[in-house]
Structures are given as C-alpha cells and as structure tokens.
Design an enzyme around this catalytic site. Structure first.
Site, PDB file in Angstrom:
ATOM      1  N   GLY A  33       0.701  -1.078  -0.137  1.00  0.00           N
ATOM      2  CA  GLY A  33       0.002  -0.035  -0.005  1.00  0.00           C
ATOM      3  C   GLY A  33       0.874   1.273  -0.126  1.00  0.00           C
ATOM      4  O   GLY A  33       1.811   1.333   0.644  1.00  0.00           O
ATOM      5  N   GLN A 187      -5.958  -8.200  -2.282  1.00  0.00           N
ATOM      6  CA  GLN A 187      -5.839  -7.375  -0.903  1.00  0.00           C
ATOM      7  C   GLN A 187      -7.345  -7.122  -0.612  1.00  0.00           C
ATOM      8  O   GLN A 187      -7.744  -6.432   0.357  1.00  0.00           O
ATOM      9  CB  GLN A 187      -5.299  -6.111  -1.787  1.00  0.00           C
ATOM     10  CG  GLN A 187      -3.858  -6.240  -1.743  1.00  0.00           C
ATOM     11  CD  GLN A 187      -3.341  -6.696  -3.020  1.00  0.00           C
ATOM     12  OE1 GLN A 187      -4.072  -7.297  -3.972  1.00  0.00           O
ATOM     13  NE2 GLN A 187      -2.137  -6.333  -3.556  1.00  0.00           N
ATOM     14  N   ASP A 228      -1.857   4.641  -6.144  1.00  0.00           N
ATOM     15  CA  ASP A 228      -0.396   4.536  -6.060  1.00  0.00           C
ATOM     16  C   ASP A 228       0.527   5.703  -6.729  1.00  0.00           C
ATOM     17  O   ASP A 228       1.985   5.805  -6.047  1.00  0.00           O
ATOM     18  CB  ASP A 228       0.230   3.230  -6.527  1.00  0.00           C
ATOM     19  CG  ASP A 228      -0.550   1.980  -5.779  1.00  0.00           C
ATOM     20  OD1 ASP A 228      -1.680   1.631  -6.148  1.00  0.00           O
ATOM     21  OD2 ASP A 228       0.064   1.768  -4.779  1.00  0.00           O
ATOM     22  N   LYS A 239      -4.020  -0.162  -8.219  1.00  0.00           N
ATOM     23  CA  LYS A 239      -4.138  -1.626  -8.491  1.00  0.00           C
ATOM     24  C   LYS A 239      -4.991  -2.123  -9.691  1.00  0.00           C
ATOM     25  O   LYS A 239      -5.694  -1.574 -10.153  1.00  0.00           O
ATOM     26  CB  LYS A 239      -4.851  -2.323  -7.269  1.00  0.00           C
ATOM     27  CG  LYS A 239      -4.819  -3.853  -7.401  1.00  0.00           C
ATOM     28  CD  LYS A 239      -3.481  -4.446  -7.540  1.00  0.00           C
ATOM     29  CE  LYS A 239      -2.376  -3.898  -6.484  1.00  0.00           C
ATOM     30  NZ  LYS A 239      -1.026  -4.488  -6.868  1.00  0.00           N
TER      31      LYS A 239
HETATM   32  O1  MRU Z   1       0.211  -3.930  -4.318  1.00  0.00           O
HETATM   33  P1  MRU Z   1      -0.283  -3.103  -3.562  1.00  0.00           P
HETATM   34  O2  MRU Z   1      -1.024  -3.893  -2.526  1.00  0.00           O
HETATM   35  O3  MRU Z   1       0.960  -2.588  -2.593  1.00  0.00           O
HETATM   36  O4  MRU Z   1      -1.039  -2.364  -4.040  1.00  0.00           O
HETATM   37  C1  MRU Z   1      -1.417  -1.021  -3.415  1.00  0.00           C
HETATM   38  C2  MRU Z   1      -2.899  -0.956  -3.106  1.00  0.00           C
HETATM   39  O5  MRU Z   1      -3.134  -1.335  -2.286  1.00  0.00           O
HETATM   40  C3  MRU Z   1      -3.589  -0.137  -4.046  1.00  0.00           C
HETATM   41  O6  MRU Z   1      -3.300  -0.238  -5.366  1.00  0.00           O
HETATM   42  C4  MRU Z   1      -4.450   0.680  -3.311  1.00  0.00           C
HETATM   43  O7  MRU Z   1      -5.409   1.099  -3.804  1.00  0.00           O
HETATM   44  C5  MRU Z   1      -3.571   2.096  -3.501  1.00  0.00           C
HETATM   45  S1  MRU Z   1      -2.234   1.934  -2.064  1.00  0.00           S
HETATM   46  C6  MRU Z   1      -3.046   2.787  -1.067  1.00  0.00           C
END
Ligand code: MRU
Length: 349
Positions: A33, A187, A228, A239
């Site tokens: 995240g 997730q 992200d 994601k």
């Molecule tokens: O691969 P991850 O679990 O680190 O991905 C990030 C996320 O959880 C998402 O894309 C999320 O919606 C944004 S990050 C707060």
C-alpha cells in the site's frame, strides 16, 4: 510491523531491524500500500543511519547504497521514492552521525504522522460526498465500491479510500461497501473485507469482474479507490483492474473518485499512461491461489502447469474517467489547473 501476508487468518507481527529486512518486507509485500510503503521506507532509512554509524562505514556511501536498495523494491508507488528523497535531503543537513541519526528518526516519524493526519483529512472531505448521496437515499445505505486495499493497513492509520467510509459509518450514515476481491493477491477479499468487518462496516465481497454488472443494475452509488501514483495532470495509477472499473463507472454515470494524499502525487510526470512504471510481479501469483485450509496456509495451482502467465500489478486510469480527487486539502477535479490550485507550491515557477 504487521506481516500482512497472513491476514485475515493470522495476525503476525514482524520485527524489522535492518535495511535488508525492510527491503524484503516491502518487495515481498509483508507491508504494502502506497502510504505504508513510504512510511516503511522512511524507517528503513533511519535503520540505515544506525547501521552506518555502527559499522564505522563511509556514512554518505552507506546511505546511498541503502537508498538504492530500498528504491529498487517496488516501482509504482511514488511514496517510496518520495520518502527516501525526503530522508536523504534532511539527513544531508546534519553534520555528525549522531545528529544525522536523530534527524532520520524524526523524519521517519514525521512521514508516518503526516500520513495519518492527511488520511484523516481525506476522510472528512470524502465524508461530504457520501453525505450528499445519503440525502437522496432516504435512509437506504449508500453503496460504495472499492478495489484493492487502500485502508488503514495500506497506510499508517485511517487509509485513503476507506477513510470517508469509516467517517460516514462512525457518523451513523448507512453505508455498504462492495469489496472487489483483487486477484491475484486478493487485497480486497483478504484485507479490505477484514478491516471493514473489524470496524463493523457492512460489506460484500465480489469477484473482480462483477463491478460492471452491479453498476448497470443501479447497485453502486459511488466508487472510491486509492492511488499509488497520480500525475499532477490527474492520471491515476492504482491496482490492476481499476481502469476497467472507471470505464464502467463512466458508462453508467457513477461518480468515480480517487483518494490521494499529497505524498502520492508525482509532480514531474505529465502523462500517466506512457510514463508511470507498472510493476510486473511473479507469474506464479497468477498461476496459483492461496488460502487457509485445515488450520494452515496452502497454495494450489489453478492454471495448467505449462501455461505462461503475466502479472501486471497496476494500471493507469486517465484523468477523463476520474470525477475527482479527494486530497487532504479538499476535493478537486482531476486536471492540472485544479490540482495545482490546491497545491500551488508545486506549480512550475
Ligand atoms: O500492491 P499493493 O497491495 O501495494 O497495491 C497498493 C494498493 O493497495 C492499491 O493499489 C491501493 O488501492 C492504493 S495504495 C493505498
């Protein structure tokens, strides 16, 4: 830190005391995240200052090496590079190792505290959007759809996309959340469902591909996702699968918001689709599924053994599909002018 790989079935705390351990924890997604990756990298750099001083190493060289190691762990979430650069700049202002260690510790703490503060403010700004919709629903729950986990597990405290949901629920506004499972790492079904359940927020887990159907049938009032990396022009990397949800939301005239703390903006990139690096992870994450069976974790193969698979972690939703961005300074349109009006210190001089 919580080792998130075992949730929702086991709550495992991992002690991280070295830069190598922190790099592994980020790369292998014990922590994940955008916000949490940034906060973890901040503490990783603090650990680097401790190790550099203890080993009597060339301080600057050791820190540069640690920064490169942490930066290489995951490419898409901009919070990683942002936190490391902030640490290097601040530590560079110290004169002796003891002072630099203290600066690194304070900076790591500031990054974490700001994350919590900013997500709290995102919750309050996003709450108004939910309140507006609730007024038209005459006591019926506001149905919010979210993807992946942009909750408190992905940050230091409230989370970004979930912060308005928690704020609405805590205020007694009836909300129900459609939680998209988010294959391959799940997730949504593993983390977001657990978080919401722990907080008592009504929710339903759906297959990733069900979102369009729900939208067509009037079962979604609002989509809120995390981010992200968001360009200063409003393109949102999140994601994998987020883009498809934005397309369906646009087709069905459903508001689609991304909740974005300022630490997740990229103030240099103009075109998200061509410029944002998209992480590709192990094909085995696609070919296998894991879960809890008979009191232990098991992993099973779900594809033919010799079928190739490719595992893109993120996609980019172009600004034209984004109704707005919920930031700690307020809600704005996903375009350069509106974003820079909220964050004028990043406007090109
Ligand atoms: O691969 P991850 O679990 O680190 O991905 C990030 C996320 O959880 C998402 O894309 C999320 O919606 C944004 S990050 C707060």
């Amino acid at each position: 830190m919580i080792d998130q790989r075992f949730l929702p079935h086991q709550f495992v705390i991992e002690q991280v005391t070295t830069v190598d351990q922190m790099a592994t924890a980020i790369r292998e997604m014990h922590v994940r995240g955008a916000g949490l990756i940034g906060a973890s990298a901040g503490y990783g750099m603090y650990l680097a200052t401790l190790a550099a001083a203890a080993h009597g190493a060339d301080f600057d060289k050791y820190l540069a090496h640690a920064a490169a190691k942490l930066s290489a762990t995951r490419p898409t979430a901009v919070n990683l590079a942002w936190a490391i650069e902030r640490q290097l700049k601040n530590i560079g202002g110290g004169r002796a190792p003891t002072e630099q260690i203290a600066i690194a510790r304070n900076t790591a703490r500031q990054i974490a505290d700001e994350d919590a503060e900013h997500c709290g403010m995102i919750g309050q700004h996003g709450l108004r959007l939910i309140e507006q919709i609730a007024r038209q629903k005459a006591g019926q729950p506001v149905n919010v759809l979210t993807h992946c986990n942009a909750g408190w597990l992905a940050f230091v405290d409230y989370g970004s996309a979930t912060a308005p949901i928690y704020a609405a629920h805590d205020r007694g506004i009836p909300v129900h959340v459609w939680v998209s499972e988010t294959r391959p790492r799940s997730q949504g079904s593993k983390l977001t469902a657990w978080e919401l359940g722990e907080h008592g927020v009504p929710h339903t887990v759906i297959a990733d591909n069900a979102a369009g159907h729900l939208m067509q049938n009037g079962k979604v009032d609002l989509v809120i996702v995390g981010a992200d990396r968001t360009t200063f022009t409003g393109d949102v990397a999140n994601k994998i699968g987020t883009y498809l949800k934005a397309l369906a939301a646009t087709d069905n005239k459903i508001p689609f918001y991304a909740a974005v703390p300022s630490s997740s903006f990229d103030w240099k990139m103009r075109d998200g689709v061509s410029e944002i690096p998209i992480e590709e992870r192990e094909a085995d994450e696609i070919k296998n599924a894991d879960g809890w069976f008979d009191g232990k974790w098991v992993e099973v193969r779900v594809t033919p053994s010799d079928s190739p698979a490719v595992n893109y972690g993120f996609d980019v939703t172009p600004r034209r599909l984004v109704t707005g961005l919920i930031t700690e300074r307020g809600v704005c349109a996903a375009d350069e002018r509106s974003i820079l009006a909220l964050f004028p210190e990043h406007a090109p001089s």
